[in-house]
Design a protein around this motif. Structure first.
Motif, short mmCIF file in Angstrom:
data_model
loop_
_atom_site.label_atom_id
_atom_site.label_comp_id
_atom_site.label_asym_id
_atom_site.label_seq_id
_atom_site.Cartn_x
_atom_site.Cartn_y
_atom_site.Cartn_z
N ASP B 12 0.86 -1.17 0.00
CA ASP B 12 0.00 0.00 0.00
C ASP B 12 0.90 1.23 0.00
N LEU B 13 0.76 2.02 -1.03
CA LEU B 13 1.66 3.15 -1.20
C LEU B 13 1.23 4.32 -0.34
N TYR B 14 2.19 4.99 0.22
CA TYR B 14 1.85 6.30 0.78
C TYR B 14 2.15 7.34 -0.27
N ASP B 15 1.76 8.57 -0.01
CA ASP B 15 1.70 9.56 -1.07
C ASP B 15 3.00 9.75 -1.83
N ARG B 16 4.10 9.86 -1.08
CA ARG B 16 5.37 10.17 -1.73
C ARG B 16 5.74 9.04 -2.71
N SER B 45 -4.70 -3.12 -1.25
CA SER B 45 -5.98 -3.35 -0.59
C SER B 45 -6.80 -2.06 -0.43
N ILE B 46 -6.16 -0.92 -0.61
CA ILE B 46 -6.88 0.35 -0.47
C ILE B 46 -6.57 1.27 -1.65
N VAL B 47 -7.60 1.71 -2.36
CA VAL B 47 -7.42 2.77 -3.34
C VAL B 47 -8.33 3.91 -2.93
N ASP B 48 -7.75 4.97 -2.41
CA ASP B 48 -8.57 6.13 -2.06
C ASP B 48 -8.50 7.14 -3.20
N SER B 49 -9.09 8.33 -3.00
CA SER B 49 -9.17 9.26 -4.13
C SER B 49 -7.79 9.72 -4.58
N PHE B 50 -6.84 9.74 -3.64
CA PHE B 50 -5.49 10.15 -4.03
C PHE B 50 -4.86 9.12 -4.95
N MET B 51 -4.92 7.85 -4.52
CA MET B 51 -4.36 6.78 -5.35
C MET B 51 -5.09 6.71 -6.69
N ARG B 53 -6.39 9.13 -8.25
CA ARG B 53 -5.93 10.23 -9.09
C ARG B 53 -4.57 9.90 -9.70
N VAL B 78 -12.11 -3.52 -3.41
CA VAL B 78 -11.61 -2.21 -3.84
C VAL B 78 -12.53 -1.62 -4.90
N LEU B 85 -17.37 5.40 -3.35
CA LEU B 85 -16.64 6.64 -3.08
C LEU B 85 -16.96 7.68 -4.15
#
Lengths: 137, 126
Positions: B12-16, B45-51, B53, B78, B85
Motif C-alpha cells: 500500500d503506497l503512501y503519497d510520496r 488493498s486500499i485505493v482512495d481518491s489520491f491513489m 488520481r 476495492v 466513493l
C-alpha cells in the motif's frame, strides 16, 4: 445506546502515519470480525479523512474505538485537528468541491462509505469528523 | 527494447511513493519506448481518491507519451469501494488479470509488428 469497548488515540503528523493508521484500523476491524468489503470501505474512508486532516488541518489525532450497540459491534474513528476549520460545511460536503487541488471526494465520499458520519468545525479552532462502521452494516 | 512495461505494486503506497511511481513510470516510458504500461494492483488493498488520481494521471501521462495503460488485478472489495466513493476511474483501461491485460494492450496497440513482443519486466517494489 452506543458503548465504547476500547480506545486508542493515535497522533498523525506525517503522510507515513496514514499507512500506519490504516493498519491499526484494519486490526480492530478484523478483531470484531468485520467483512472484507466493509473493512475496505472503512479504511478507505479513514484514508480520505486522514489526508484531509494532514493537508488542511496540519495533522491531528485519530481516536480508534471499538463500539457496541446491543448485538452490533462497530469501529468508530474520530479525527480531530486544530486547523483553520471549514467555513462552509454544506459546500465542503458537496461532491467535486475542493479548495485544494484534489478531486473533492474526500468528505462526501467518506460519508457514503460508512454508516454514521458527523462533521463539526469551527473556523479558527479546528475540525472534528466522526465516522462509524458496523461490522455488519 | 520491449513494447510493454509491467509494474506490480506490492505494498500500500503512501503519497510520496505514489508520486515517485508516477514520475518514474513516465520516465521509463520515454527511456524504453514502451507502447504499453500494465499496472498490477492485485496486492493493493486500499485505493482512495489520491491513489485513484495517481492511477488516472499515469494513464493520461502515458497517453500523451503514446503509450496505453491498463490496470489489472483490482480486488473486488476495492472496486466496490471505489464506486461508492464516487471514483469510477474514467478513462483508465482495466482488465481482470495480467494475461487479459496483456491481450488488451496488444489489441489496443495493434500488433502489426512482425515478431512477437518481448516483454520488458520492470518490477517496482518497495
Amino acid at each position: 445506546m452506543i458503548i465504547s469497548l476500547s480506545k486508542d488515540n493515535v497522533q498523525v503528523v506525517k503522510e507515513q502515519d496514514v499507512v500506519l493508521l490504516r493498519n491499526r484500523v484494519k486490526e480492530v476491524a478484523i478483531k470484531i470480525k468485520m467483512g472484507l468489503v466493509n473493512q475496505t470501505k472503512l479504511i478507505t474512508a479513514a484514508s480520505e479523512l486522514l489526508r484531509n486532516m494532514l493537508r488542511y488541518g496540519g495533522g491531528g489525532f485519530c481516536l480508534i474505538e471499538i463500539v457496541s450497540k446491543g448485538r452490533d459491534n462497530g469501529v468508530r474513528l474520530t479525527f480531530t485537528d486544530k486547523g483553520p476549520g471549514i467555513p462552509d460545511l454544506s459546500l465542503a460536503m458537496k461532491d467535486g468541491y475542493s479548495t485544494g487541488r484534489s478531486l473533492g471526494l474526500g468528505l462526501p465520499g467518506a460519508k457514503r462509505l460508512v454508516n454514521e458520519f458527523d462533521l463539526k468545525s469551527k473556523v479558527g479552532e479546528g475540525t472534528t469528523v466522526m465516522i462509524l462502521k458496523w461490522a455488519n452494516g | 527494447m520491449g513494447n510493454f512495461l509491467l509494474v506490480t505494486i506490492q505494498v500500500d503506497l503512501y503519497d510520496r511513493l505514489a508520486l515517485n511511481l508516477e514520475a518514474d513510470l513516465v520516465q521509463m516510458v520515454s527511456k524504453t519506448n514502451a507502447r504499453g504500461v500494465l499496472i498490477d494492483i492485485s496486492a493493493v488493498s486500499i485505493v482512495d481518491s489520491f491513489m485513484g488520481r495517481i492511477i488516472g494521471n499515469i494513464a493520461s501521462m502515458s497517453k500523451i507519451m503514446d503509450a496505453e495503460t491498463v490496470v489489472v488485478g483490482m480486488q473486488p472489495a476495492v472496486a466496490i469501494t471505489l464506486i461508492e466513493l464516487g471514483l469510477p476511474l474514467k478513462g483508465v483501461h482495466t482488465a481482470l488479470n495480467v494475461e487479459r491485460g496483456m491481450d488488451l494492450l496488444k489489441s489496443m496497440i495493434g500488433t502489426t509488428e512482425e515478431e512477437p513482443e518481448e516483454e520488458d519486466d520492470d518490477y517496482l517494489t518497495e
